[in-house]
Design a protein around this motif. Sequence first.
Motif, short mmCIF file in Angstrom:
data_model
loop_
_atom_site.label_atom_id
_atom_site.label_comp_id
_atom_site.label_asym_id
_atom_site.label_seq_id
_atom_site.Cartn_x
_atom_site.Cartn_y
_atom_site.Cartn_z
N ILE A 161 -3.28 1.48 49.79
CA ILE A 161 -3.52 0.05 49.70
C ILE A 161 -2.36 -0.60 50.42
O ILE A 161 -1.20 -0.44 50.03
N SER A 184 0.80 2.60 47.52
CA SER A 184 0.87 1.15 47.71
C SER A 184 1.93 0.86 48.76
O SER A 184 3.10 1.19 48.58
N LEU A 202 -10.82 -0.99 46.76
CA LEU A 202 -10.49 -1.92 45.69
C LEU A 202 -11.72 -2.70 45.23
O LEU A 202 -11.92 -2.92 44.03
N LEU A 240 -3.95 2.99 40.66
CA LEU A 240 -4.69 1.89 41.29
C LEU A 240 -4.87 0.71 40.33
O LEU A 240 -4.66 -0.45 40.72
N VAL A 268 -2.95 5.73 44.29
CA VAL A 268 -2.92 5.28 45.69
C VAL A 268 -1.48 5.24 46.14
O VAL A 268 -0.55 5.25 45.31
#
Length: 201
Positions: free
Chosen positions: A57, A195, A82, A8, A193
């Motif tokens: 994310i 992405s 976030l 992250l 995460v």
Amino acid sequence: MDAGKKILLDLLTGSLRFVVPVYQRRYSWGETQCRQLWADIVTAGRHPDRTHFTGSIVWMQEGGIGPDGVSRCLLIDGQQRLTSVTLLLIALAEYAHEHPENLRFSTDMIIDRGYLVDKYATGEGRCKLTLSGDDRDVLRGMCDHVLALDRPNHGNQAGTTSRLEANLDLFRSLVAAIDDVNTVWNGLQRLEVVSVTLDQG
């Protein structure tokens, strides 16, 4: 579309700037969600042999890289996570400023790695995360204050209370109470995460 696992904090380095679109809901995580995130981070920090998966994310690049070298990205999903990690980073930067001894991180490290702001940039491209509505100015003020911790903090000029301020206070208290703050820093380095980058259109 492109998807892959990432740490992250790696998303917050480099030239990416995340902007929450106006149609997204405001930051709304409460104490329960922040305490769960804290527990996950501390657990990851105490087990250096593993990472902790914390969701996805989803973002879309808004055009190319601008003349200022900034790549603006619309944050479609992951705002709550976030933003909460950003608040925790602010709390850690403040703690490191007041208690620099025996830490594996420092305020300067958090600033120089660009997790909160690009200290060389100005204007909208300065903050790594830009929220929508009233939250935008509150978070920007919090991040800017980290660059000038020796100066007094005038806080939220609007005079209203926000989830951002309440959760920052929560993280401050959790950081102050833990037996080894390095555990939190270690855990943050292990938050994973997925992405997901969407193509425009």
